[in-house]
Design a protein around this motif. Structure first.
Motif, PDB file in Angstrom:
ATOM      1  N   GLN A  12       0.871  -1.188   0.000  1.00  0.00           N
ATOM      2  CA  GLN A  12       0.000   0.000   0.000  1.00  0.00           C
ATOM      3  C   GLN A  12       0.913   1.245   0.000  1.00  0.00           C
ATOM      4  O   GLN A  12       2.095   1.145   0.327  1.00  0.00           O
ATOM      5  CB  GLN A  12      -0.982  -0.052   1.172  1.00  0.00           C
ATOM      6  N   PRO A  13       0.384   2.418  -0.398  1.00  0.00           N
ATOM      7  CA  PRO A  13       1.276   3.539  -0.711  1.00  0.00           C
ATOM      8  C   PRO A  13       2.078   4.109   0.462  1.00  0.00           C
ATOM      9  O   PRO A  13       3.036   4.830   0.234  1.00  0.00           O
ATOM     10  CB  PRO A  13       0.337   4.606  -1.284  1.00  0.00           C
ATOM     11  N   HIS A 313       4.536   5.804  -2.390  1.00  0.00           N
ATOM     12  CA  HIS A 313       5.645   6.295  -1.553  1.00  0.00           C
ATOM     13  C   HIS A 313       5.208   7.535  -0.749  1.00  0.00           C
ATOM     14  O   HIS A 313       5.922   8.537  -0.688  1.00  0.00           O
ATOM     15  CB  HIS A 313       6.879   6.624  -2.420  1.00  0.00           C
ATOM     16  N   PHE A 314       4.033   7.419  -0.101  1.00  0.00           N
ATOM     17  CA  PHE A 314       3.535   8.507   0.745  1.00  0.00           C
ATOM     18  C   PHE A 314       4.360   8.565   2.027  1.00  0.00           C
ATOM     19  O   PHE A 314       4.644   7.524   2.639  1.00  0.00           O
ATOM     20  CB  PHE A 314       2.068   8.268   1.139  1.00  0.00           C
ATOM     21  N   SER A 315       4.708   9.761   2.469  1.00  0.00           N
ATOM     22  CA  SER A 315       5.433   9.900   3.727  1.00  0.00           C
ATOM     23  C   SER A 315       4.517   9.517   4.895  1.00  0.00           C
ATOM     24  O   SER A 315       3.340   9.902   4.908  1.00  0.00           O
ATOM     25  CB  SER A 315       5.897  11.345   3.895  1.00  0.00           C
ATOM     26  N   GLU A 322      -4.268  10.496   3.578  1.00  0.00           N
ATOM     27  CA  GLU A 322      -3.966  10.002   2.226  1.00  0.00           C
ATOM     28  C   GLU A 322      -4.767  10.745   1.154  1.00  0.00           C
ATOM     29  O   GLU A 322      -4.272  11.042   0.066  1.00  0.00           O
ATOM     30  CB  GLU A 322      -4.275   8.497   2.199  1.00  0.00           C
ATOM     31  N   ALA A 323      -6.015  11.059   1.511  1.00  0.00           N
ATOM     32  CA  ALA A 323      -6.911  11.699   0.542  1.00  0.00           C
ATOM     33  C   ALA A 323      -6.358  13.043   0.077  1.00  0.00           C
ATOM     34  O   ALA A 323      -6.559  13.436  -1.082  1.00  0.00           O
ATOM     35  CB  ALA A 323      -8.297  11.873   1.158  1.00  0.00           C
ATOM     36  N   LEU A 324      -5.643  13.742   0.962  1.00  0.00           N
ATOM     37  CA  LEU A 324      -5.076  15.044   0.587  1.00  0.00           C
ATOM     38  C   LEU A 324      -4.008  14.875  -0.495  1.00  0.00           C
ATOM     39  O   LEU A 324      -3.950  15.639  -1.463  1.00  0.00           O
ATOM     40  CB  LEU A 324      -4.448  15.734   1.812  1.00  0.00           C
ATOM     41  N   ARG A 326      -3.750  12.383  -2.588  1.00  0.00           N
ATOM     42  CA  ARG A 326      -4.410  11.931  -3.826  1.00  0.00           C
ATOM     43  C   ARG A 326      -5.113  13.097  -4.530  1.00  0.00           C
ATOM     44  O   ARG A 326      -5.054  13.222  -5.748  1.00  0.00           O
ATOM     45  CB  ARG A 326      -5.409  10.810  -3.530  1.00  0.00           C
ATOM     46  N   ALA A 327      -5.754  13.945  -3.729  1.00  0.00           N
ATOM     47  CA  ALA A 327      -6.475  15.077  -4.323  1.00  0.00           C
ATOM     48  C   ALA A 327      -5.486  16.051  -4.961  1.00  0.00           C
ATOM     49  O   ALA A 327      -5.737  16.591  -6.049  1.00  0.00           O
ATOM     50  CB  ALA A 327      -7.307  15.779  -3.247  1.00  0.00           C
ATOM     51  N   GLU A 328      -4.359  16.257  -4.300  1.00  0.00           N
ATOM     52  CA  GLU A 328      -3.384  17.237  -4.812  1.00  0.00           C
ATOM     53  C   GLU A 328      -2.757  16.765  -6.131  1.00  0.00           C
ATOM     54  O   GLU A 328      -2.634  17.537  -7.084  1.00  0.00           O
ATOM     55  CB  GLU A 328      -2.294  17.467  -3.754  1.00  0.00           C
ATOM     56  N   ILE A 329      -2.379  15.503  -6.194  1.00  0.00           N
ATOM     57  CA  ILE A 329      -1.753  15.012  -7.442  1.00  0.00           C
ATOM     58  C   ILE A 329      -2.783  15.004  -8.579  1.00  0.00           C
ATOM     59  O   ILE A 329      -2.483  15.369  -9.717  1.00  0.00           O
ATOM     60  CB  ILE A 329      -1.076  13.625  -7.255  1.00  0.00           C
TER      61      ILE A 329
END
Ligand SMILES: [Zn+2]
Ligand SMILES: [Zn+2]
Length: 337
Positions: A12-13, A313-315, A322-324, A326-329
């Motif tokens: 998972q990310p 590769h989320f910090s 996580e949603a933030l 995903r929304a930003e990218i």
């Protein structure tokens, strides 16, 4: 259209980065990244033919031992590809163990390690279990345009990127995709089956039109075989469409040089797997760590005209948020302010 490759993130990310790319029509897989591999069962690890390592930070290399452990004692060969210094690092990992009993192992596991430099010279080292893994040099290769592997159906291309150190980005480029018209096949009284793969392989390899194609199948009336000419069958049932491109980019700083090299590698990618480590509000921190923010990753995906973007590769600092990321990218990829 049935895709040739099925790529999926190993974890998972928020977990270690890694991409497992299964072949739809073959018992074979490619692995990008050697981070934590505990999520991959032995059956999946044993399908791997080639491993591509971007760089050897621990989260991208720590899974080597698991792969090794599963493969030991088996007659299996793998190719590894990595940046400068990689062959010695693989050698150091192997040197950490004692190998006095390997002569009795039932099979001989072998790794060919290819280490590439910025001039695309590839130095090869063969490591054989039965010999206790001393490095045997292979004939060096001069690669063209970053192409690490060139097979009849696809090629794997790399780009040298910057992560405060050399780091490789990778792309799988299918040369062409052959679609079978199933209804036309049915009209000819031919069923789908493994023979279709051999037929497509022959087309990929530009075999002459008079090459015989053997269609074999079994049904309740027994075994059947029909032999057809490749050229006629090709004209009747095949359609060429542009191939897929799957791109894997991780651990890169955001600057002009990297952006240019990534967009060239990932241009028109069917699927772009790209690191998305920080939020834009932490851009200074991202720069210090030589990583991308979600906004930067999205803007690169937009510039490359990627058709699908998969962040990873989320910090861990964003656990629960996580949603933030995903929304930003997504917003940057769509060109929204
Ligand atoms: Zn790194
Ligand atoms: Zn990393």
């Amino acid at each position: 259209m049935r895709p040739t490759f099925s790529p999926e993130l190993v974890n998972q990310p928020f977990g270690d980065p890694g991409l497992y790319v299964d072949f739809t029509f073959e018992k074979r897989a490619l692995l990008f990244g050697l981070g934590d591999l505990t999520a991959l069962p032995p059956k999946k690890l044993l399908r791997i033919s080639d491993v591509f390592v971007s760089h050897t930070h621990m989260d991208h290399f720590f899974g080597f031992d698991r792969l090794l452990r599963i493969c030991l004692g088996r007659n299996k060969a793998m190719r590894f590809y990595g940046p400068p210094g990689f062959a010695a690092q693989v050698g150091h990992k192997l040197a950490a163990y004692t190998w006095n009993l390997v002569e009795n192992y039932p099979g001989d596991f072998m790794i060919d390690v290819w280490e590439v430099d910025a001039g695309w010279q590839a130095c090869g080292t063969r490591l054989r279990c039965r010999n206790r893994f001393p490095g045997e040099p292979l004939e060096p290769l001069q690669l063209q345009d970053g192409v690490l592997r060139d097979e009849p159906a696809f090629r794997i291309r790399a780009a040298f990127l910057d992560h405060g150190m050399a780091c490789l980005g990778f792309a799988i480029e299918e040369k062409m995709h052959l679609n079978v018209w199933r209804n036309r096949l049915a009209e000819l009284g031919l069923p789908v089956g493994p023979w279709l793969k051999e037929f497509k392989d022959a087309v990929m390899q530009n075999a002459p039109d008079d090459t015989p194609v053997r269609a074999c199948w079994c049904d309740r009336n027994g075994e059947h075989e029909r032999v057809l000419a490749l050229g006629a069958l090709k004209a009747e049932v095949l359609r060429r469409v542009p191939g897929e491109k799957i791109c894997y980019i991780t651990d890169v700083a955001f600057h002009q040089g990297n952006v240019q090299r990534i967009t060239a590698l990932a241009a028109d990618a069917t699927q772009l797997f790209i690191e998305c480590v920080f939020l834009e509000q932490d851009a200074d921190h991202a720069a210090r760590k030589h990583h991308l923010t979600a906004r930067q990753a999205g803007s690169i995906a937009r510039e490359a005209s990627a058709k699908q973007v998969i962040p990873f590769h989320f910090s861990p600092r964003y656990a629960g948020r996580e949603a933030l990321l995903r929304a930003e990218i997504k917003a940057a990829w769509a060109g929204l302010p």
